[in-house]
Design a protein around this motif. Structure first.
Motif, PDB file in Angstrom:
ATOM      1  N   MET A 131       5.162  -8.144  -9.394  1.00  0.00           N
ATOM      2  CA  MET A 131       6.507  -8.081  -8.855  1.00  0.00           C
ATOM      3  C   MET A 131       6.911  -6.643  -8.610  1.00  0.00           C
ATOM      4  SD  MET A 131       7.345 -11.161  -8.527  1.00  0.00           S
ATOM      5  CE  MET A 131       9.085 -10.993  -8.196  1.00  0.00           C
ATOM      6  N   GLU A 132       6.480  -5.719  -9.492  1.00  0.00           N
ATOM      7  CA  GLU A 132       6.932  -4.360  -9.385  1.00  0.00           C
ATOM      8  C   GLU A 132       6.237  -3.594  -8.277  1.00  0.00           C
ATOM      9  OE1 GLU A 132       7.242  -2.222 -12.949  1.00  0.00           O
ATOM     10  OE2 GLU A 132       8.119  -3.859 -14.067  1.00  0.00           O
ATOM     11  N   ALA A 133       5.064  -4.022  -7.881  1.00  0.00           N
ATOM     12  CA  ALA A 133       4.352  -3.306  -6.824  1.00  0.00           C
ATOM     13  C   ALA A 133       4.756  -3.794  -5.456  1.00  0.00           C
ATOM     14  CB  ALA A 133       2.853  -3.470  -6.998  1.00  0.00           C
ATOM     15  N   GLY A 134       5.637  -4.777  -5.424  1.00  0.00           N
ATOM     16  CA  GLY A 134       6.076  -5.272  -4.126  1.00  0.00           C
ATOM     17  C   GLY A 134       5.473  -6.606  -3.793  1.00  0.00           C
ATOM     18  N   HIS A 135       4.376  -6.983  -4.458  1.00  0.00           N
ATOM     19  CA  HIS A 135       3.812  -8.313  -4.254  1.00  0.00           C
ATOM     20  C   HIS A 135       4.770  -9.329  -4.860  1.00  0.00           C
ATOM     21  CE1 HIS A 135       0.184  -5.724  -4.150  1.00  0.00           C
ATOM     22  NE2 HIS A 135      -0.218  -6.583  -3.243  1.00  0.00           N
ATOM     23  N   TYR A 147      11.003  -1.155   4.076  1.00  0.00           N
ATOM     24  CA  TYR A 147      10.722  -2.294   3.201  1.00  0.00           C
ATOM     25  C   TYR A 147      10.024  -1.826   1.925  1.00  0.00           C
ATOM     26  CZ  TYR A 147       8.439  -6.675   1.715  1.00  0.00           C
ATOM     27  OH  TYR A 147       7.995  -7.748   0.998  1.00  0.00           O
ATOM     28  N   ALA A 148       9.039  -0.926   2.078  1.00  0.00           N
ATOM     29  CA  ALA A 148       8.310  -0.418   0.916  1.00  0.00           C
ATOM     30  C   ALA A 148       9.232   0.347  -0.028  1.00  0.00           C
ATOM     31  CB  ALA A 148       7.162   0.485   1.380  1.00  0.00           C
ATOM     32  N   PHE A 149      10.103   1.201   0.531  1.00  0.00           N
ATOM     33  CA  PHE A 149      11.017   1.956  -0.324  1.00  0.00           C
ATOM     34  C   PHE A 149      12.054   1.045  -0.979  1.00  0.00           C
ATOM     35  CE2 PHE A 149       9.362   5.659   1.960  1.00  0.00           C
ATOM     36  CZ  PHE A 149       9.227   6.554   0.906  1.00  0.00           C
ATOM     37  N   ALA A 150      12.435  -0.032  -0.296  1.00  0.00           N
ATOM     38  CA  ALA A 150      13.338  -1.006  -0.908  1.00  0.00           C
ATOM     39  C   ALA A 150      12.669  -1.679  -2.101  1.00  0.00           C
ATOM     40  CB  ALA A 150      13.766  -2.046   0.126  1.00  0.00           C
ATOM     41  N   LEU A 151      11.369  -1.954  -1.975  1.00  0.00           N
ATOM     42  CA  LEU A 151      10.633  -2.535  -3.090  1.00  0.00           C
ATOM     43  C   LEU A 151      10.561  -1.566  -4.265  1.00  0.00           C
ATOM     44  CD1 LEU A 151       7.657  -4.254  -1.206  1.00  0.00           C
ATOM     45  CD2 LEU A 151       9.719  -5.330  -2.118  1.00  0.00           C
ATOM     46  N   LEU A 152      10.376  -0.287  -3.946  1.00  0.00           N
ATOM     47  CA  LEU A 152      10.355   0.724  -5.005  1.00  0.00           C
ATOM     48  C   LEU A 152      11.690   0.770  -5.748  1.00  0.00           C
ATOM     49  CD1 LEU A 152       8.430   3.696  -3.347  1.00  0.00           C
ATOM     50  CD2 LEU A 152       7.800   2.540  -5.475  1.00  0.00           C
ATOM     51  N   ILE A 178       0.842  -1.196   0.000  1.00  0.00           N
ATOM     52  CA  ILE A 178       0.000   0.000   0.000  1.00  0.00           C
ATOM     53  C   ILE A 178       0.879   1.248   0.000  1.00  0.00           C
ATOM     54  CG2 ILE A 178      -1.766   1.275   1.301  1.00  0.00           C
ATOM     55  CD1 ILE A 178      -2.653  -1.487   2.411  1.00  0.00           C
ATOM     56  N   TYR A 179       1.957   1.218   0.790  1.00  0.00           N
ATOM     57  CA  TYR A 179       2.898   2.337   0.785  1.00  0.00           C
ATOM     58  C   TYR A 179       3.527   2.497  -0.605  1.00  0.00           C
ATOM     59  CZ  TYR A 179       2.846   1.374   5.863  1.00  0.00           C
ATOM     60  OH  TYR A 179       2.476   1.138   7.158  1.00  0.00           O
ATOM     61  N   VAL A 180       3.847   1.377  -1.235  1.00  0.00           N
ATOM     62  CA  VAL A 180       4.450   1.416  -2.564  1.00  0.00           C
ATOM     63  C   VAL A 180       3.503   2.075  -3.559  1.00  0.00           C
ATOM     64  CG1 VAL A 180       5.251   0.008  -4.504  1.00  0.00           C
ATOM     65  CG2 VAL A 180       5.929  -0.574  -2.174  1.00  0.00           C
TER      66      VAL A 180
END
Length: 317
Positions: A308-312, A170-175, A116-118
């Motif tokens: 994959m790109e949204a963090g899922h 974690y969210a920013f790492a996914l970004l 959601i943050y992503v």
């Protein structure tokens, strides 16, 4: 007739295997979290992360050798690789610190909000367009975080704040992972584990007195933490290759189920009603965002997989 149905049967079997691998991966990540909560009651987060990272690196040496050390060390945009590794190191350390003081289900609720943050940050940082439907889901997801946090003077404790900071990292790492999607998985894992090791060694250097004596049994338990996490990661990665993301990604929310079960069995934790309600809103919001992105993906079949790109699909502990 047999020839006509064979491809379908093969696809169906692969999808079932993918579902099984994702469920096993989530179970192993949950076991990793439970072991971490148990071990961090005796050993510092820095010590736990040091042994865990070393064990994972040792197990993955054959993969690194096959890839070639030069391709692991010489990469495009090394500063972004380093920042991503630092964010993941802080994310894992914050999680283990948080679960030392709060129930597993509470901590997991904050981390499940990362997609959601992503979604909320991607228009600002990546210039992506997010429609009103997803903005509505994002707002509902943030409302779920607030309900789970139960804002009050008592709820804004250090563990809760660190949990929020860790899930945000974690969210920013996914970004960042979205901007580095051309980097091979093996290289990403190498930098991630190396970053975690350097981060944890720095923590040991700051507080060397926090390093507790270990016997062989303790060393084995701490090492097993890293091995279980790596096996879980491999299961998830394989699952996403065997089955469609729309089939297996929603299964990642079984992490919350296991967090409640293992928290109750091993630590006597009973989730608060606010955590249950908040997590329900977070899961509903995350699923809507994911399936909405899948719908948009079908309209643009040549675009990279938004799952994959949204963090899922990327679980890291």
């Amino acid at each position: 007739m047999t020839v006509a149905t064979a491809p379908f049967a093969h696809t169906s079997n692969a999808a079932r295997t993918g579902v099984l691998f994702m469920l096993l991966g989530m179970l192993m990540f949950s076991l990793n979290d439970t072991m971490g909560k148990w071990l961090v009651s005796t050993y510092s987060v820095s010590q736990l992360m040091t042994i865990r990272s070393l064990a994972a690196l040792v197990v993955l040496i054959p993969f690194f050798v096959k890839r070639g050390w030069r391709s692991l060390l010489i990469v495009d945009r090394p500063w972004l690789q380093g920042l991503r590794s630092l964010l993941f190191a802080f994310d894992a350390s914050a999680f283990y610190f948080a679960v030392a003081y709060m129930p597993l289900a509470d901590a997991m609720t904050y981390w499940l909000a990362a997609p959601i943050y992503v979604a909320a940050a991607s228009p600002l940082l990546l210039g992506e367009k997010v429609g009103w439907r997803r903005w509505t889901a994002i707002i509902i997801g943030f409302l779920g975080v607030l309900i789970a946090l139960e804002p009050s003077a008592e709820s804004f404790s250090l563990p809760a704040l660190i949990a929020l900071a860790g899930s945000t990292a974690y969210a920013f790492a996914l970004l960042l992972g979205r901007t580095l999607r051309a980097t091979p998985d093996t290289t990403l894992i190498f930098w991630q584990l190396s970053g975690a090791l350097i981060f944890s060694l720095a923590g040991v250097g700051v507080n060397p007195a926090g390093w507790a004596p270990m016997d062989l049994q303790a060393l084995a338990c701490l090492s097993l933490l890293g091995i279980v996490a790596m096996l879980a990661h491999l299961l998830v990665t394989r699952s996403l290759k065997l089955a469609d993301a729309a089939t297996v990604v929603p299964l990642q929310y079984t992490l919350l189920f296991w967090a409640v079960i293992f928290g109750w069995i091993f630590f006597g934790d009973t989730p608060r009603w606010t955590v249950i309600l908040g997590s329900a809103l977070i899961v509903a919001s995350g699923l809507f965002i994911f399936f909405r992105e899948q719908q948009l993906k079908r309209r643009k079949p040549l675009q990279p997989d938004p799952a994959m790109e949204a963090g899922h699909g990327e679980v890291t502990r």
